[in-house]
Enzyme design. Structure first.
Site, short mmCIF file in Angstrom:
data_model
loop_
_atom_site.label_atom_id
_atom_site.label_comp_id
_atom_site.label_asym_id
_atom_site.label_seq_id
_atom_site.Cartn_x
_atom_site.Cartn_y
_atom_site.Cartn_z
N LEU A 30 12.73 -19.35 -4.79
CA LEU A 30 11.56 -18.66 -4.23
C LEU A 30 10.36 -18.71 -5.18
CD1 LEU A 30 11.28 -15.53 -2.18
CD2 LEU A 30 10.34 -15.34 -4.46
N ASP A 44 0.83 -1.21 0.00
CA ASP A 44 0.00 0.00 0.00
C ASP A 44 0.87 1.26 0.00
OD1 ASP A 44 -2.43 1.27 0.00
OD2 ASP A 44 -2.97 0.72 2.06
N HIS A 80 2.87 3.68 -8.75
CA HIS A 80 2.72 2.26 -9.08
C HIS A 80 3.98 1.73 -9.78
CE1 HIS A 80 -1.30 2.48 -7.74
NE2 HIS A 80 -1.77 3.18 -8.75
C1 V0D Z 1 0.95 -1.80 -8.82
C2 V0D Z 1 2.70 -2.18 -6.28
C3 V0D Z 1 4.35 -6.09 -10.63
C4 V0D Z 1 1.23 -2.48 -6.32
C5 V0D Z 1 3.51 -2.98 -7.26
C6 V0D Z 1 -1.69 -6.00 -12.61
C7 V0D Z 1 0.40 -1.87 -7.43
C8 V0D Z 1 3.31 -2.52 -8.68
C9 V0D Z 1 3.30 -6.82 -11.18
C10 V0D Z 1 3.35 -8.13 -11.82
C11 V0D Z 1 1.65 -3.95 -9.88
C12 V0D Z 1 2.26 -8.97 -11.84
C13 V0D Z 1 2.32 -10.21 -12.43
C14 V0D Z 1 3.49 -10.64 -12.98
C15 V0D Z 1 4.60 -9.84 -12.98
C16 V0D Z 1 4.53 -8.58 -12.40
C17 V0D Z 1 2.16 -6.03 -10.93
C18 V0D Z 1 -0.02 -5.35 -10.90
C19 V0D Z 1 0.32 -4.20 -10.22
C20 V0D Z 1 -1.46 -5.60 -11.22
F1 V0D Z 1 3.58 -11.87 -13.54
N1 V0D Z 1 3.90 -4.96 -10.10
N2 V0D Z 1 2.57 -4.90 -10.28
N3 V0D Z 1 0.89 -6.27 -11.25
N4 V0D Z 1 1.99 -2.79 -9.19
#
Ligand code: V0D
Length: 264
Positions: A149, A38, A55
């Site tokens: 991991l 968050d 983000h």
């Molecule tokens: C946005 C903070 C990596 C939270 C982290 C689609 C909010 C960055 C991924 C990610 C998000 C997901 C799957 C994957 C590889 C990377 C990601 C989302 C949001 C939502 F196989 N960061 N991240 N996915 N944020």
């Protein structure tokens, strides 16, 4: 005891990260760490940047924390990347977020392979944009033989929906006659959740000062230690993770001898 559940300032440390790692690994490391990431929007706002910049920065933190967790010998890291509630955000913000898996994997997949990380996901996959589904599918497929991991992305995930789905599946099997009502117990329910292949989380971290679960892993967190910090996710670094793990280890040291006396 309540004060232990609530955000607590980490102690001052003059040690290097390498010293802290070598110290931490002398005691049991949590097998599974779950994180509610968050504070990305707030981080951006503080810098007069658009929310999406937060983000994007948060994505880099996922990489940094995955690297350290893997180095420490953590078996599984679950990160709450997108909740079923997050669809309520402005469309342009959601569109940007849905591109992050592609960017993350485009940049870091070689490194994840090199580090023997296995990518998995939990959540409702089939209502994500196709380009997002494709990126995640490719990551899962490419890393499925990796033995280090397990990096579990909670994407379009909600815990009550997960539990409802488990109940539906179980009821269906009872109707089919492959299970009987007396087979239904805690273990069976656990085996029908999306985390059936993972150990239960030992440590839950939530950044950015909110002290609630927000429909995250309600069943799985029954015995988990909680660590709440005011640090915003993009600012969460190696020292922050080591603070959380050291606190977990301290609590385990205290209660380790008393297991069974504890009323959960
Ligand atoms: C946005 C903070 C990596 C939270 C982290 C689609 C909010 C960055 C991924 C990610 C998000 C997901 C799957 C994957 C590889 C990377 C990601 C989302 C949001 C939502 F196989 N960061 N991240 N996915 N944020």
């Amino acid at each position: 005891m309540l004060h232990k559940l609530i955000r607590r300032k980490p102690e001052k440390k003059n040690q290097t990260i390498a010293e802290r790692i070598s110290h931490s690994t002398k005691e049991p490391i949590p097998s599974h760490i779950a994180i509610i990431m968050d504070g990305n929007g707030r981080w951006a706002k503080k810098r007069l940047l658009p929310r999406v910049a937060g983000h994007h920065e948060g994505m880099k933190t996922v990489r940094k924390i995955t690297k350290l967790a893997n180095k420490l010998g953590v078996q599984a890291l679950t990160v709450y990347a997108f909740s079923t509630e997050n669809w309520k955000r402005p469309k342009l913000e959601v569109d940007f977020i849905m591109r992050l898996p592609e960017e993350f994997l485009g940049t870091y997949l070689p490194e994840l392979i090199e580090e023997n990380v296995r990518v998995v996901m939990m959540g409702e996959n089939n209502t994500l944009p196709l380009h997002t589904q494709e990126a995640v599918k490719k990551a899962i497929e490419t890393t499925k033989e990796n033995t280090g991991l397990v990096l579990n992305f909670a994407l379009n995930y909600g815990s009550r929906a997960e539990i409802a789905q488990a109940v539906q599946n179980i009821v269906h099997q009872v109707q089919q006659g492959t299970l009987t009502y007396s087979d239904v117990n805690e273990e069976l329910i656990s085996q029908h959740l999306m985390t059936c292949d993972l150990p239960e989380p030992d440590l839950l971290i939530r950044t950015s000062g909110e002290v609630r679960l927000s429909n995250f892993m309600l069943w799985q967190l029954a015995y988990t230690e909680f660590w709440f910090t005011d640090t915003l996710w993009p600012d969460f670094d190696e020292n922050c993770l080591l603070d959380a793990i050291e606190s977990y280890q301290k609590r385990n040291r205290r209660y380790g001898g008393l297991k069974g006396d504890e009323t959960h």
